[in-house]
Design a protein around this motif. Structure first.
Motif, mmCIF file in Angstrom:
data_model
loop_
_atom_site.group_PDB
_atom_site.id
_atom_site.type_symbol
_atom_site.label_atom_id
_atom_site.label_comp_id
_atom_site.label_asym_id
_atom_site.label_seq_id
_atom_site.Cartn_x
_atom_site.Cartn_y
_atom_site.Cartn_z
ATOM 1 N N GLU A 326 6.024 -13.976 -70.276
ATOM 2 C CA GLU A 326 6.458 -14.704 -69.174
ATOM 3 C C GLU A 326 5.583 -14.478 -67.954
ATOM 4 O O GLU A 326 5.685 -15.302 -67.034
ATOM 5 C CB GLU A 326 7.781 -13.887 -68.828
ATOM 6 N N ASN A 327 4.432 -13.494 -68.108
ATOM 7 C CA ASN A 327 3.598 -13.193 -66.906
ATOM 8 C C ASN A 327 2.290 -14.201 -67.168
ATOM 9 O O ASN A 327 1.418 -14.229 -66.578
ATOM 10 C CB ASN A 327 3.372 -11.586 -66.891
ATOM 11 N N ASP A 328 2.311 -14.791 -68.191
ATOM 12 C CA ASP A 328 1.088 -15.592 -68.536
ATOM 13 C C ASP A 328 0.787 -16.898 -67.277
ATOM 14 O O ASP A 328 1.891 -17.649 -67.144
ATOM 15 C CB ASP A 328 1.334 -16.364 -69.972
ATOM 16 N N PRO A 329 -0.165 -16.565 -66.636
ATOM 17 C CA PRO A 329 -0.400 -17.643 -65.743
ATOM 18 C C PRO A 329 -0.031 -19.365 -66.341
ATOM 19 O O PRO A 329 0.071 -20.087 -65.464
ATOM 20 C CB PRO A 329 -1.683 -17.394 -65.066
ATOM 21 N N ARG A 330 -0.280 -19.489 -67.455
ATOM 22 C CA ARG A 330 -0.315 -20.804 -67.936
ATOM 23 C C ARG A 330 1.066 -21.166 -68.239
ATOM 24 O O ARG A 330 1.325 -22.470 -68.509
ATOM 25 C CB ARG A 330 -1.049 -20.756 -69.415
ATOM 26 N N ALA A 331 1.971 -20.296 -68.223
ATOM 27 C CA ALA A 331 3.437 -20.649 -68.471
ATOM 28 C C ALA A 331 3.994 -21.747 -67.581
ATOM 29 O O ALA A 331 3.852 -21.704 -66.215
ATOM 30 C CB ALA A 331 4.243 -19.567 -68.490
ATOM 31 N N LEU A 332 4.682 -22.867 -68.057
ATOM 32 C CA LEU A 332 5.271 -23.929 -67.275
ATOM 33 C C LEU A 332 6.761 -23.800 -66.809
ATOM 34 O O LEU A 332 7.199 -22.590 -67.574
ATOM 35 C CB LEU A 332 5.215 -25.148 -68.118
ATOM 36 N N ASP A 333 6.718 -24.101 -65.849
ATOM 37 C CA ASP A 333 8.267 -23.914 -65.362
ATOM 38 C C ASP A 333 9.462 -24.657 -65.855
ATOM 39 O O ASP A 333 10.738 -24.771 -65.261
ATOM 40 C CB ASP A 333 8.380 -24.012 -63.831
ATOM 41 N N GLN A 460 12.719 -21.735 -71.949
ATOM 42 C CA GLN A 460 13.060 -21.729 -70.665
ATOM 43 C C GLN A 460 12.559 -20.707 -69.978
ATOM 44 O O GLN A 460 12.343 -19.697 -70.360
ATOM 45 C CB GLN A 460 14.623 -21.594 -70.766
ATOM 46 N N PRO A 461 12.145 -21.065 -68.748
ATOM 47 C CA PRO A 461 11.783 -19.661 -67.798
ATOM 48 C C PRO A 461 12.505 -18.783 -67.597
ATOM 49 O O PRO A 461 13.775 -18.716 -67.468
ATOM 50 C CB PRO A 461 11.371 -20.599 -66.492
ATOM 51 N N GLY A 462 12.096 -17.700 -67.763
ATOM 52 C CA GLY A 462 12.876 -16.263 -67.543
ATOM 53 C C GLY A 462 13.408 -15.855 -68.965
ATOM 54 O O GLY A 462 13.980 -14.696 -69.175
ATOM 55 N N ARG A 463 13.386 -16.663 -70.086
ATOM 56 C CA ARG A 463 13.745 -16.203 -71.595
ATOM 57 C C ARG A 463 12.791 -16.885 -72.234
ATOM 58 O O ARG A 463 13.178 -17.356 -73.534
ATOM 59 C CB ARG A 463 15.059 -17.098 -71.624
ATOM 60 N N ARG A 464 11.718 -16.640 -72.084
ATOM 61 C CA ARG A 464 10.403 -17.038 -73.000
ATOM 62 C C ARG A 464 10.345 -16.141 -74.179
ATOM 63 O O ARG A 464 10.223 -15.127 -74.023
ATOM 64 C CB ARG A 464 9.282 -17.310 -72.288
ATOM 65 N N GLN A 465 10.255 -16.668 -75.243
ATOM 66 C CA GLN A 465 9.881 -16.192 -76.661
ATOM 67 C C GLN A 465 8.925 -16.961 -77.350
ATOM 68 O O GLN A 465 8.933 -18.230 -77.184
ATOM 69 C CB GLN A 465 11.318 -15.928 -77.403
ATOM 70 N N PRO A 466 8.287 -16.200 -78.210
ATOM 71 C CA PRO A 466 7.550 -17.198 -79.207
ATOM 72 C C PRO A 466 8.115 -18.184 -80.059
ATOM 73 O O PRO A 466 9.161 -17.409 -80.594
ATOM 74 C CB PRO A 466 6.444 -16.065 -79.761
ATOM 75 N N ALA A 467 7.655 -18.789 -80.567
ATOM 76 C CA ALA A 467 8.032 -19.875 -81.635
ATOM 77 C C ALA A 467 7.648 -19.403 -83.073
ATOM 78 O O ALA A 467 6.332 -19.388 -83.270
ATOM 79 C CB ALA A 467 8.063 -21.316 -81.391
ATOM 80 N N PRO A 468 8.313 -19.026 -83.753
ATOM 81 C CA PRO A 468 7.660 -18.480 -85.107
ATOM 82 C C PRO A 468 7.603 -19.529 -86.110
ATOM 83 O O PRO A 468 8.373 -20.136 -86.530
ATOM 84 C CB PRO A 468 8.995 -17.368 -85.583
ATOM 85 N N LEU A 469 6.617 -19.591 -86.838
ATOM 86 C CA LEU A 469 6.238 -20.402 -87.797
ATOM 87 C C LEU A 469 6.463 -19.474 -88.991
ATOM 88 O O LEU A 469 5.608 -18.340 -89.446
ATOM 89 C CB LEU A 469 4.609 -20.560 -87.921
ATOM 90 N N THR A 470 7.369 -19.688 -89.950
ATOM 91 C CA THR A 470 8.106 -18.806 -90.772
ATOM 92 C C THR A 470 7.170 -19.060 -92.165
ATOM 93 O O THR A 470 6.619 -20.155 -92.197
ATOM 94 C CB THR A 470 9.526 -18.849 -90.890
ATOM 95 N N MET A 471 7.451 -18.170 -93.042
ATOM 96 C CA MET A 471 7.012 -18.160 -94.499
ATOM 97 C C MET A 471 7.517 -19.472 -95.065
ATOM 98 O O MET A 471 6.901 -20.284 -95.778
ATOM 99 C CB MET A 471 7.155 -17.012 -95.315
ATOM 100 N N ALA A 472 8.974 -19.723 -94.637
ATOM 101 C CA ALA A 472 9.190 -20.897 -95.206
ATOM 102 C C ALA A 472 8.640 -22.232 -94.588
ATOM 103 O O ALA A 472 8.756 -23.162 -95.504
ATOM 104 C CB ALA A 472 11.107 -20.824 -95.089
ATOM 105 N N ASP A 473 8.384 -22.199 -93.471
ATOM 106 C CA ASP A 473 7.690 -23.255 -92.842
ATOM 107 C C ASP A 473 6.284 -23.517 -93.530
ATOM 108 O O ASP A 473 6.070 -24.889 -93.737
ATOM 109 C CB ASP A 473 7.463 -23.060 -91.529
#
Length: 592
Positions: A326-333, A460-473
């Motif tokens: 969330e503190n990454d300056p590159r994060a979009l709003d 969504q801003p304020g609820r940022r989480q990484p998108a997991p590329l899973t083993m199944a993917d």
């Protein structure tokens, strides 16, 4: 089901030739992956055959459950239940015979009945200086099969039940507690067995920020495990044949051991070492690679040779430094909206295969796959440095879900370009080398959720989480990659399954088409101070760049990784600690 097949049959092997024993041992390892790889040219992309295979596996499970429920005898008073279950079992077995007949007609029977290792034929594929070591373990004994071009030999080694003397004599309260945590079926607080010894050897790496063992204790444990895994008569045999390259097929807990970190002597060659800087490690003597079953080497090598006739068109693709903080300056709003034309294409064969593998394990989206995910800016520099080795490259930072066609051999995707839709796209199949410089997540209970953390375009801003590329993917990809490097934490970890070994990213990428996969057993540090208050160094970057530099110089993959690790080790001081260079393992084909 409660006793691993190796332990149940270990006595039998003393009465049969080494080749026959090896054949028996190897057939109990990496079964699913071997079945998939042997049948893949026929099965994947043909939905009917893949669906039949999935049905066959489901029927196997159902028949096994019914047999267990029915029991072996027709007991008085339960004749009706016994007969009813027997009829149901026979119906399902008849359906299995029908499936087998149909698969035989289509030529896809290798998919469910793959060819097993034939030692006499396998010996002809080995190269001068190459040896394979397949391990089979019980709690009391370790058998090592040595396979070289000259034949197969078996070495038996008793596993010591007592902890190394340094632990027994130390008397610190924490030591018995550690032993208690890792030992199995103990009789005394000092009783370890192979499992306890192997996990205590990892203790130094897994708790690197708050170590509970002294340096001398760790060295003693690594040396004790090295003596069990590489007994003197085995080392003499390797030296007599001039072996330089080892292909390791581990057993049970040894699958979580990085063999290169085992202590096999002292640097001065005199007294047993007590400090890390006095140790001689196995990686200093051999190039090492790993495979879950010797039977897998044949299809892996065959596929690698076929790629030489029709190689991937492009050089290197690197995904690094994604946006998930969330503190990454590159994060979009605002979320990024994208359309994925390729995602609409159904891959019925692949879907059926993944469903068959997962069986009853539900792949569920997890909103919080781990702790706070800090940014990894050094991976961006790492990716660009690697790309430069392959010539000119293009760098993308904006949202991107398909890679533009261009002539430059390298592509570096960072920030919003390092996202999950791009990583799942067919474009990855166009590259000979793939590099991921991201966070890794390991789920030891459900390995299908083991993930590489990428940018979530829908965050969504304020609820940022990484998108997991899973083993199944990953298993849904179609790769032509000669090498895949996962510069992330604990990517070699996964769930241990009897008959399979470790189910994790090594299985997924080999299945997806990669020849060589480089992974890590434990956390790999970003930057550390060589000495307290001193200059900051980057051992992970040094290993990654050293590996690719070795490839560009014409080294084999395993030797390139070995030289990169030795470069860090030989810097001395803090970096001589195996935590900083020993996590890396190479699975699959070790040659260039």
């Amino acid at each position: 089901e409660k006793v691993p097949i190796e332990e149940a049959e270990i006595v039998r092997w003393s009465r049969v030739p080494a080749e026959a024993a090896l054949h028996f041992a190897d057939r109990g390892k990496a079964r699913t992956l071997l079945e998939l790889m042997m049948g893949r040219p026929v099965s994947l992309g043909a939905g009917r055959e893949a669906a039949l295979w999935a049905e066959m596996r489901r029927l196997d499970d159902e028949v096994s459950a019914l047999l267990k429920r029915r029991g072996p005898e027709r007991l008085p008073g339960k004749e009706e239940d016994y007969d009813r279950l027997t009829r149901t079992i026979e119906e399902k077995q008849q359906r299995q015979r029908e499936i087998e007949a149909e698969l035989r007609r289509t030529g896809a029977w290798a998919f469910v009945e793959p060819e097993l290792l034939k030692p006499a034929e396998f010996l002809q594929t080995l190269h001068p200086g190459e040896a394979c070591l397949e391990y089979v373990a019980s709690e009391k004994e370790l058998i090592v099969f040595l396979v070289t071009a000259k034949g197969v030999r078996a070495f038996r080694q008793e596993i010591p039940r007592d902890a190394p003397g340094e632990l027994r004599e130390n008397g610190r309260p924490s030591i018995p507690k550690l032993v208690e945590a890792y030992r199995k079926a103990p009789e005394t607080p000092q009783t370890l067995g192979l499992e306890g010894l192997a996990w205590l050897q990892r203790e130094w790496m897994d708790h690197w920020q708050n170590r509970r063992l002294s340096e001398a204790e760790h060295v003693a444990i690594s040396q004790a495990l090295g003596q069990v895994v590489f007994p003197p008569d085995l080392r003499q045999a390797l030296a007599a044949e001039g072996v330089k390259q080892l292909v390791i097929v581990p057993s049970r807990v040894l699958a979580f051991t990085s063999f290169g970190t085992l202590v096999v002597g002292s640097r001065e060659g005199l007294a047993p070492p007590r400090r890390i800087e006095e140790c001689r490690f196995l990686v200093e003597e051999y190039s090492l690679s790993y495979v879950q079953s010797l039977s897998l080497l044949a299809p892996i090598r065959k596929r690698a040779l076929e790629k030489l006739k029709n190689p991937a068109a492009r050089g290197l693709l690197a995904l690094a430094d994604p946006v998930h903080d969330e503190n990454d300056p590159r994060a979009l709003d605002r979320p990024v909206e994208v359309q994925l034309a390729w995602a609409e294409q159904e891959r019925a064969g692949t879907d059926a295969v993944v469903r068959g593998l997962v069986r009853d394990v539900k792949i569920a989206a997890d909103a919080s796959l781990g702790p706070r995910w800090d940014r990894l800016p050094e991976t961006q520099q790492e990716a660009e440095s690697v790309a430069k080795l392959y010539g000119d490259y293009t760098k993308y930072e904006a949202p991107l879900v398909e890679i533009p066609r261009e002539r430059k051999p390298g592509v570096v995707c960072v920030g919003y370009a390092a996202n999950r839709p791009l990583a799942k796209s067919p474009d990855l199949g166009e590259f000979r080398h793939l590099y991921f410089g991201v966070h890794g997540y390991t789920d030891m209970t459900n390995p299908w959720l083991c993930s590489l953390m990428l940018t979530d375009l829908a965050a969504q801003p304020g609820r940022r989480q990484p998108a997991p590329l899973t083993m199944a993917d990953v298993m849904g990809l179609r790769l032509k990659a000669a090498t895949v490097v996962l510069a992330a934490c604990q990517t070699a970890m996964g769930r241990m399954r009897t008959g399979e070994g470790v189910v994790g990213f090594q299985l997924a990428f080999l299945f997806a088409g990669a020849d060589t996969v480089v992974l890590t057993q434990w956390e790999v540090p970003s930057g550390v101070e060589q000495e307290p208050g001193g200059q900051k160094v980057y051992p992970t970057t040094d290993v990654v760049l050293g590996f690719y530099e070795g490839l560009r110089k014409g080294m084999g993959c395993a030797e390139a990784l070995r030289q990169a690790q030795l470069k860090v080790l030989r810097q001395g001081g803090r970096l001589a600690d195996p935590f900083y260079w020993g996590a890396w393992q190479l699975f699959g084909e070790w040659r260039r």
